[in-house]
Design a protein around this motif. Structure first.
Motif, PDB file in Angstrom:
ATOM      1  N   VAL A  73      36.654  36.135  29.270  1.00  0.00           N
ATOM      2  CA  VAL A  73      37.354  34.912  28.886  1.00  0.00           C
ATOM      3  C   VAL A  73      36.329  33.922  28.346  1.00  0.00           C
ATOM      4  N   LEU A  74      36.560  33.445  27.123  1.00  0.00           N
ATOM      5  CA  LEU A  74      35.739  32.380  26.549  1.00  0.00           C
ATOM      6  C   LEU A  74      36.538  31.082  26.649  1.00  0.00           C
ATOM      7  N   THR A  90      40.218  25.870  35.131  1.00  0.00           N
ATOM      8  CA  THR A  90      39.847  26.854  36.145  1.00  0.00           C
ATOM      9  C   THR A  90      40.862  26.890  37.267  1.00  0.00           C
ATOM     10  N   ARG A  91      41.357  25.736  37.662  1.00  0.00           N
ATOM     11  CA  ARG A  91      42.351  25.675  38.731  1.00  0.00           C
ATOM     12  C   ARG A  91      43.664  26.321  38.303  1.00  0.00           C
ATOM     13  N   GLU A  92      44.071  26.130  37.057  1.00  0.00           N
ATOM     14  CA  GLU A  92      45.318  26.734  36.572  1.00  0.00           C
ATOM     15  C   GLU A  92      45.206  28.256  36.516  1.00  0.00           C
ATOM     16  N   ARG A  99      40.461  35.297  39.096  1.00  0.00           N
ATOM     17  CA  ARG A  99      39.247  34.849  39.772  1.00  0.00           C
ATOM     18  C   ARG A  99      38.102  34.935  38.766  1.00  0.00           C
ATOM     19  N   LEU A 100      37.588  33.774  38.357  1.00  0.00           N
ATOM     20  CA  LEU A 100      36.575  33.714  37.316  1.00  0.00           C
ATOM     21  C   LEU A 100      35.180  33.814  37.922  1.00  0.00           C
ATOM     22  N   LYS A 167      42.922  39.473  39.869  1.00  0.00           N
ATOM     23  CA  LYS A 167      42.132  40.046  38.770  1.00  0.00           C
ATOM     24  C   LYS A 167      40.817  39.277  38.673  1.00  0.00           C
ATOM     25  N   TYR A 168      39.716  40.017  38.745  1.00  0.00           N
ATOM     26  CA  TYR A 168      38.388  39.404  38.711  1.00  0.00           C
ATOM     27  C   TYR A 168      37.810  39.583  37.301  1.00  0.00           C
TER      28      TYR A 168
END
Length: 329
Positions: A73-74, A90-92, A99-100, A167-168
């Motif tokens: 993800v960019l 990030t919260r959304e 999970r970023l 999903k990581y």
């Protein structure tokens, strides 16, 4: 596009995407292909998401669903605006199970039919204890299970393992418009973890962005070599540890599923080989720019070799043999 996603897509792929001086210019998913290191990487320009996207606002669920199936993800942000945008996005994404820049927690969890709850840990726990673990499992109506903690995990990590649908994904925060802010601000943004600064207007640091994408995705190029011929360096087979794996078995499955049963051994040239060429089996791990030659099993000849046949056409069991007709007297 106010942030510069559409301009970035046009510069990297050559695909036209609508760009304007106002926000939320992109209204649908626009795909493009990046040609980098003899491989093709698909880049998708998604519409911007707003606060509350995880609940369906602004078609946020459809946008996030596309990001779930990606390898990287960019997150393109505006360097001239506040840091709150990064935290909101990030919260959304985490609200819908993404999970970023995290790895799956080292927790073993298995449901059982009987036997109650078995709680064990191989590391000291500071955020959770046995009683709290029982309460969480009872909330999910789980009364028979086996839980093993291999690291000091939190309550959220245990819930993620129980849910099983997280999903990581790796994420790179790309800050655009560094040409309109001071050098001190650019230095602070560039030093943040998993961050990169660019300028689409002046085309600054785009080559580093491509190199960072390649590094984060962990792609492995494997070249094929026909027997008795030179290797084909034009069209490599691209493998990834996140998708399938990077072993010889994964390489054979990538070419064709039926190839695996005919493989006798493979010859490998490259950094993964100890000597050139190295005879390897299906479990050998391949590295970037390796050359592989597959040696297939020889089919058995119908008449056998030498004086003796290698196989017979007679039935295996005596009872299956055809009895001869009795002699006439």
């Amino acid at each position: 596009c106010s942030v510069g996603k559409s301009t970035l897509l046009t510069m990297l792929t050559g695909t036209h995407s609508e760009a304007a001086s106002y926000e939320f210019t992109t209204l649908t998913c626009i795909p493009g292909i990046i040609h980098y290191n003899d491989t093709k990487i698909q880049l998708l320009d998604l519409p911007g998401i707003i606060e509350g996207a995880s609940e369906g606002k602004g078609r946020g669920r459809q946008v996030i669903a596309v990001a779930k199936s990606s390898d990287l993800v960019l997150m393109v942000l505006d360097a001239s605006k506040s840091e709150g945008h990064r935290q909101i996005l990030t919260r959304e994404l985490e609200a819908v199970g993404l999970r970023l820049n995290k790895r799956p927690p080292q927790i073993y969890f298995k449901r059982k039919k009987t036997g109650g709850i078995s709680f064990n840990s191989t590391a000291p726990l500071t955020h959770i204890d046995e009683k709290l673990c029982y309460q969480i499992l009872h909330e999910y109506k789980i009364h028979n299970a086996e839980v093993l903690f291999r690291e000091d995990s939190t309550v959220d990590d245990l819930i993620d393992v129980i849910e099983g649908n997280r999903k990581y994904i790796k994420c790179v925060y790309v800050y655009n418009k560094i040409d309109v802010v001071g050098i001190d601000d650019v230095d602070n943004l560039a030093r943040q973890p998993n961050s990169l600064v660019i300028s689409c207007n002046l085309q600054l640091n785009l080559d580093r962005l491509l190199a960072r994408m390649w590094e984060e995705m962990g792609l492995v190029r494997v070249y094929t070599k026909p027997q008795g011929q030179q290797p084909d360096f034009g069209d490599p087979v691209v493998l990834s540890s996140d998708r399938g794996g990077c072993t010889v078995e994964d390489f054979c499955n990538h070419i064709h599923r039926s190839l695996l049963k005919d493989v006798k051994y493979v010859l490998v040239w490259g950094t993964s080989a100890r000597h050139y060429p190295q005879h390897c089996g299906l479990g050998h791990g391949l590295e970037d720019e390796d050359v592989v030659q597959i040696v297939k099993k020889k089919e058995k000849e119908e008449g056998g070799r030498g004086r003796f046949k290698s196989h017979t056409n007679a039935p295996d069991r005596i009872s299956d043999r055809v009895k001869k007709a009795p002699l006439k007297t």
